[in-house]
Design an enzyme around this catalytic site. Structure first.
Site, PDB file in Angstrom:
ATOM      1  N   TRP A   6       0.350   3.641 -26.985  1.00 55.48           N
ATOM      2  CA  TRP A   6       1.484   4.256 -26.313  1.00 55.48           C
ATOM      3  C   TRP A   6       2.735   4.357 -27.171  1.00 55.48           C
ATOM      4  O   TRP A   6       3.656   5.094 -26.844  1.00 55.48           O
ATOM      5  CB  TRP A   6       1.830   3.472 -25.037  1.00 55.48           C
ATOM      6  N   ASN A   7       2.801   3.624 -28.289  1.00 50.51           N
ATOM      7  CA  ASN A   7       4.096   3.517 -28.970  1.00 50.51           C
ATOM      8  C   ASN A   7       4.491   4.749 -29.778  1.00 50.51           C
ATOM      9  O   ASN A   7       5.672   5.020 -29.978  1.00 50.51           O
ATOM     10  CB  ASN A   7       4.150   2.259 -29.844  1.00 50.51           C
ATOM     11  N   LYS A   9      -8.722   9.556 -26.094  1.00 45.32           N
ATOM     12  CA  LYS A   9      -8.341   8.769 -24.924  1.00 45.32           C
ATOM     13  C   LYS A   9      -6.958   8.198 -25.184  1.00 45.32           C
ATOM     14  O   LYS A   9      -6.807   7.189 -25.874  1.00 45.32           O
ATOM     15  CB  LYS A   9      -9.337   7.638 -24.657  1.00 45.32           C
ATOM     16  N   ALA A  52      -3.247   6.367 -24.373  1.00 45.01           N
ATOM     17  CA  ALA A  52      -2.816   5.246 -23.539  1.00 45.01           C
ATOM     18  C   ALA A  52      -2.386   5.761 -22.173  1.00 45.01           C
ATOM     19  O   ALA A  52      -1.778   6.830 -22.057  1.00 45.01           O
ATOM     20  CB  ALA A  52      -1.666   4.502 -24.212  1.00 45.01           C
ATOM     21  N   GLU A 104      -7.111   0.591 -36.882  1.00 39.70           N
ATOM     22  CA  GLU A 104      -5.740   0.261 -37.302  1.00 39.70           C
ATOM     23  C   GLU A 104      -5.222  -0.723 -36.266  1.00 39.70           C
ATOM     24  O   GLU A 104      -4.858  -0.340 -35.158  1.00 39.70           O
ATOM     25  CB  GLU A 104      -4.891   1.531 -37.390  1.00 39.70           C
ATOM     26  N   CYS A 162       3.509  -1.288 -35.003  1.00 34.66           N
ATOM     27  CA  CYS A 162       2.663  -2.243 -35.722  1.00 34.66           C
ATOM     28  C   CYS A 162       3.203  -2.537 -37.113  1.00 34.66           C
ATOM     29  O   CYS A 162       2.874  -3.570 -37.707  1.00 34.66           O
ATOM     30  CB  CYS A 162       1.233  -1.723 -35.810  1.00 34.66           C
ATOM     31  N   GLU A 178      -5.777   5.987 -42.689  1.00 34.07           N
ATOM     32  CA  GLU A 178      -5.408   7.283 -42.136  1.00 34.07           C
ATOM     33  C   GLU A 178      -4.325   7.879 -43.011  1.00 34.07           C
ATOM     34  O   GLU A 178      -3.467   7.178 -43.519  1.00 34.07           O
ATOM     35  CB  GLU A 178      -4.919   7.131 -40.696  1.00 34.07           C
TER      36      GLU A 178
END
Length: 489
Positions: A164-165, A188, A190, A264, A298, A472
């Site tokens: 979601w971030n 998919k 959040a 990740e 993160c 990535e």
């Protein structure tokens, strides 16, 4: 802005945003008819009701992805690249719309949302260019009995599970290389932030992406949907960004079908300031590394280590900067720090701080949740935190700074590397020899030297140890979606 004006503006913005499942380039209801609310974290009020995918819906989406896989893999790389480039241009043209939507559903301030649009769109442009640069090799067999030909081919249908971030960038960072490589993809998102990804899917359809190549499955039944997809042998790849705990579960599940995985996972980033650093530059970097995205990243600096001789001055300057930040709804003018994404995350942050203070930590700023409506936590700074406190070992994922002092380079490297994680790290020094030594000694996949922000679509992004598998971005990112094949001629 009054609440009435806010709700009217949100309704107007959300009108063109799909709220169904995105399958075969259409917004469709869930088979069960179920929906779930997406909340504005600044008000705790619903923004929209979104279709809630179940296993039946997931398998339907997989049917379409598998059906489109051969056609998309056979599409000319230039054509795949042109569609990605068109999506980049469309997202960029609608930057304000995407930014405001992200602020509404995630809580970050709009300037940071606009920055995410720029960053997220760049993955579409970067991989549009990489689509035509998938290069194999050929050589004579050493025995002189033929040729060795090595080619790269699409892995197949992939599942992307996004957090979601960063509602846009965490999707484009996976979608870009997958589509460039010739893979079909199911996303998919959040459940807190599905609207941005649904709008992106609509943009892809608008610029000509064939039906079935990209599906989006908002759901509150994440584990059931993911398990059903990962147990189907038509799925060949899973890419996940999120917590280490969930990542471990997905890795175990991936073993049954021997799926390719990209993970990740969590971080616990150190931020080191040596006594020869440019102090003001270090404070600027600390603000960026910690407070970007409200600390909900993160890569956010989690543990600050400052050499003893400058620790008091650094702490005073950092505290002053934090106390000057204005907290409020991210869509209001002049706000520096928006809302925390949900009540659970707010409770976690408050619990970590309260435990540290109870254990003897000194509080310099903040320290208590702000009154609602909505979920707000002020910029907070702690020193003298006991080493065994949970806040030192857990990702904070919020606007909380923990500063410790150190004496020697060897000591701080031992402290910085004392974590099972290995994603991002940062340090400040003006000594070139030290910069080289420390950069090599830090056991992290990303190292920022005199920089507080290091993410770049052109660079490989990934951690080591329990922070993940694979990368990535960069020229390396597309290889996560390609299989090698040797042909003996």
């Amino acid at each position: 802005m009054s609440l009435k004006e806010l709700l009217a503006g949100a309704k107007e913005l959300l009108a063109p945003v799909p709220t169904g499942l995105w399958i075969s380039n259409q917004s469709v209801p869930a088979a069960s008819g179920k929906t779930f609310p997406v909340l504005d974290p600044a008000t705790a009020r619903p923004l929209a009701q979104v279709a809630d995918a179940g296993v039946e819906d997931a398998l339907r989406a997989l049917d379409t992805a598998a059906g489109a896989a051969a056609g998309w893999a056979g599409t000319a790389p230039r054509e795949r690249g042109e569609i990605l480039r068109a999506a980049f241009e469309a997202v960029t043209a609608r930057a304000d719309e995407f930014a405001h939507l992200m602020t509404l559903e995630m809580g970050k301030i709009e300037p940071e949302s606009r920055g995410e649009v720029t960053y997220g769109a760049e993955f579409l442009r970067w991989f549009a260019e990489e689509a035509v640069r998938v290069i194999g090799r050929t050589s004579a067999a050493p025995a002189g009995n033929g040729e060795i030909l090595v080619i790269k081919q699409p892995v197949g249908t992939a599942l992307a599970i996004t957090p979601w971030n960063f509602p846009l960038a965490m999707g484009t960072r996976k979608i870009g290389p997958a589509l460039a490589a010739g893979c079909t993809m199911l996303v998919k998102p959040a459940s807190e932030t599905p609207l941005t990804m649904l709008l992106l899917a609509q943009v892809f359809a608008d610029v000509g992406l064939p039906p079935g190549v990209l599906s989006v499955l908002p759901t509150t039944s994440s584990s059931e949907v993911s398990s059903a997809l990962m147990s189907d042998d038509r799925l060949r790849k899973v890419s996940f960004t999120g917590s280490t705990g969930v990542g471990k579960i997905l890795i175990r599940q991936s073993a049954d079908q021997v799926l390719r995985t990209s993970m990740e996972l969590g971080g616990n980033a150190p931020f080191i300031v040596f006594d020869d650093a440019d102090l003001e530059a270090a404070v600027d970097g600390a603000m960026a590394a910690k407070m970007r995205n409200g600390g909900e990243a993160c890569t956010a600096a989690n543990r600050f280590y400052v050499q003893r001789g400058i620790a008091a001055e650094f702490t005073a300057r950092f505290t002053a900067r934090l106390e000057a930040m204005r907290v409020g709804p991210g869509y209001d003018d002049g706000i520096d720090l928006g809302a925390i994404v949900n009540a659970g995350q707010l409770e976690k942050i408050a619990g970590l701080v309260n435990d540290a203070v109870a254990a003897g930590a000194r509080l310099h700023a903040g320290g208590e949740p702000l009154p609602g409506p909505g979920y707000f936590y002020p910029p907070t700074l702690l020193t003298q935190v006991p080493a065994d406190c949970e806040i030192v070992h857990e990702e904070i994922f919020g606007p909380v700074v923990v500063i410790s002092e150190f004496d020697t380079e060897e000591q701080v490297l031992a402290l910085a590397n004392d974590t099972p994680n290995g994603l991002a790290s940062y340090f400040y020094t003006r000594d070139l020899d030290r910069a080289r030594r420390v950069a090599q000694a830090l056991e992290f996949g990303l190292v920022g030297v005199n920089r507080g922000v290091i993410s770049d679509a052109a660079a490989p992004f990934g951690g080591i140890r329990q922070s993940g598998l694979g990368v990535e971005g960069g020229v390396e990112g597309i290889d996560e979606y390609l299989n090698l094949k040797y042909i003996g001629l």
